[in-house]
Design an enzyme around this catalytic site. Structure first.
Site, PDB file in Angstrom:
ATOM      1  N   ASP A   1      20.430  -5.549 -58.104  1.00 41.91           N
ATOM      2  CA  ASP A   1      20.941  -6.097 -56.841  1.00 41.91           C
ATOM      3  C   ASP A   1      20.618  -5.198 -55.667  1.00 41.91           C
ATOM      4  OD1 ASP A   1      22.750  -4.267 -58.073  1.00 41.91           O
ATOM      5  OD2 ASP A   1      24.306  -4.849 -56.653  1.00 41.91           O
TER       6      ASP A   1
ATOM      7  N   GLU B   1      25.609  -3.417 -59.109  1.00 47.00           N
ATOM      8  CA  GLU B   1      25.891  -1.999 -58.875  1.00 47.00           C
ATOM      9  C   GLU B   1      26.477  -1.776 -57.489  1.00 47.00           C
ATOM     10  OE1 GLU B   1      25.152   2.160 -57.567  1.00 47.00           O
ATOM     11  OE2 GLU B   1      24.360   0.297 -56.709  1.00 47.00           O
TER      12      GLU B   1
END
Length: 386
Positions: A80, A141
């Site tokens: 991400d 994350e």
């Protein structure tokens, strides 16, 4: 034996063009699964997204070693990127990659993913002798390390791990980072009408303010310890003496015992102040991330440092006040380090990545793989290395 710089750049640009908001990494995961399969890895996608509401899970790849008994590596990066991250268009100027200014670039953390993919490609093309190599590209994350928090530790089959996810030039090794702790304090008072009989109330907000004013220091307490009051909430209406006020203290230190002593001393100070004013105090502690504490003598540190020196990179072992997926991997018992990939001005639309750093990050991973293939692990694979 060297990387293919054009292929690496093309891979990076391909990766950042794919929409990848936190917990919405489905398209990125599918692309990476295909790439890992094309490189000959055994690929699985776990269900780490289920407990956190993610659209997909972590992407795992496994490449069996060609040298039995050699060091087994765990290479990690997250899929991400920080918003705005959809529709990224890459611009190159003077050997540096930028977005067009409407999105983040996505070097955090596609630089890590691209470096790992390129190193694996060269490993296969050159038939480089190696130990087992395990890859894990995680979800979410940026919004709380959801992927690594929710992975199954039984899937880990490695002696040491490297998270490719930091600013700084390749050669920078972060072998220490703090345990992060949130302490939620709630001050309980007594309601009353604020205009007609305020003296019958116990103002929880004012007691909280009085308690916080007793803090002898905040912000950076020393080189490796921080304390920050980050959230305050309370009150019912403007005409009611508030009977409740809560505030959250973010505390970080790579010495968990020191952190607990600091919390206990702070709690005693707050409690005495609140109770002297007629209120009561309740306390909740949440461990946000475990600490990373690997000495420079640890074999994981030495392997990364030797690989960097072989390539002529300046080596620097350092402490970072932030927390990454490496913290959680250490908490699971896998000695893990955070390595720099050259990402710069991250979490902004001014983010940039020098191609020289991207190329060197891939070379560093490749050299780590090469050296690991010549070594046997010296310590238990599932120790924290503290």
């Amino acid at each position: 034996m060297d990387i293919q710089e054009k292929r690496l750049k093309d891979t990076f640009i391909e990766l950042v063009r794919v929409p990848c908001p936190s917990l919405q990494e489905t398209e990125e995961a599918a692309l990476l699964a295909r790439k890992l399969e094309a490189l000959g890895l055994q690929v699985r996608i776990d269900d780490a997204g289920r407990p956190c509401g993610g659209a997909t899970g972590n992407v795992w790849g496994f490449l069996p070693g060609t040298r039995p008994g050699a060091v087994r590596l765990f290479l990690e990066a997250h899929m991400d990127s920080v918003a705005p991250t959809t529709g990224t268009r890459v611009v190159e100027r003077d050997g540096v990659l930028y977005s067009d200014g409407t999105t983040t670039l996505g070097g955090d953390d596609k630089s890590g993913i691209a470096a790992v993919l390129e190193a694996l490609a060269v490993t296969q093309e050159e038939n480089l002798p190696h130990g087992d190599i395990q890859v894990c590209f995680t979800i979410g994350e940026e919004t709380g390390s959801h992927g690594v928090r929710n992975l199954d530790p039984a899937w880990i089959r490695a002696d040491m791990g490297y998270a490719l996810d930091s600013t700084g030039h390749p050669g920078a090794i972060y072998n220490a980072s703090p345990q992060a702790m949130d302490v939620i304090y709630t001050v309980h008072g007594k309601t009353a009408h604020a205009g007609m009989e305020p003296e019958k109330g116990v103002n929880a907000i004012m007691l909280a303010a009085r308690a916080l004013a007793q803090l002898p220091a905040w912000g950076r307490l020393d080189e490796r310890t921080t304390l920050s009051v980050d959230l305050v909430e309370g009150g019912l209406a403007s005409n009611i003496v508030p009977d409740r006020c809560s505030f959250t203290v973010d505390m970080r230190c790579d010495d968990p015992e020191k952190l607990e002593r600091l919390r206990d001393d702070m709690t005693a100070l707050f409690r005495a102040t609140v109770e002297a004013g007629g209120g009561t105090l309740s306390v909740e502690t949440k461990i946000i991330a475990p600490a990373v504490r690997l000495p420079e003598s640890h074999e994981a540190v030495q392997l990364a440092a030797d690989a960097a020196r072989n390539l002529g990179f300046p080596v620097r072992c350092d402490f970072t006040g932030g927390c990454s997926d490496a913290n959680f991997l250490c908490g699971l018992g896998l000695p893990s380090l955070l390595l720099a990939t050259g990402m710069d001005r991250i979490h902004t639309t001014e983010e940039r990545l020098a191609l020289a750093d991207l190329n060197n990050a891939a070379r560093w991973v490749l050299e780590i793989i090469r050296l690991a293939g010549r070594q046997r692990p010296r310590t238990d694979a599932r120790t924290k290395g503290e």
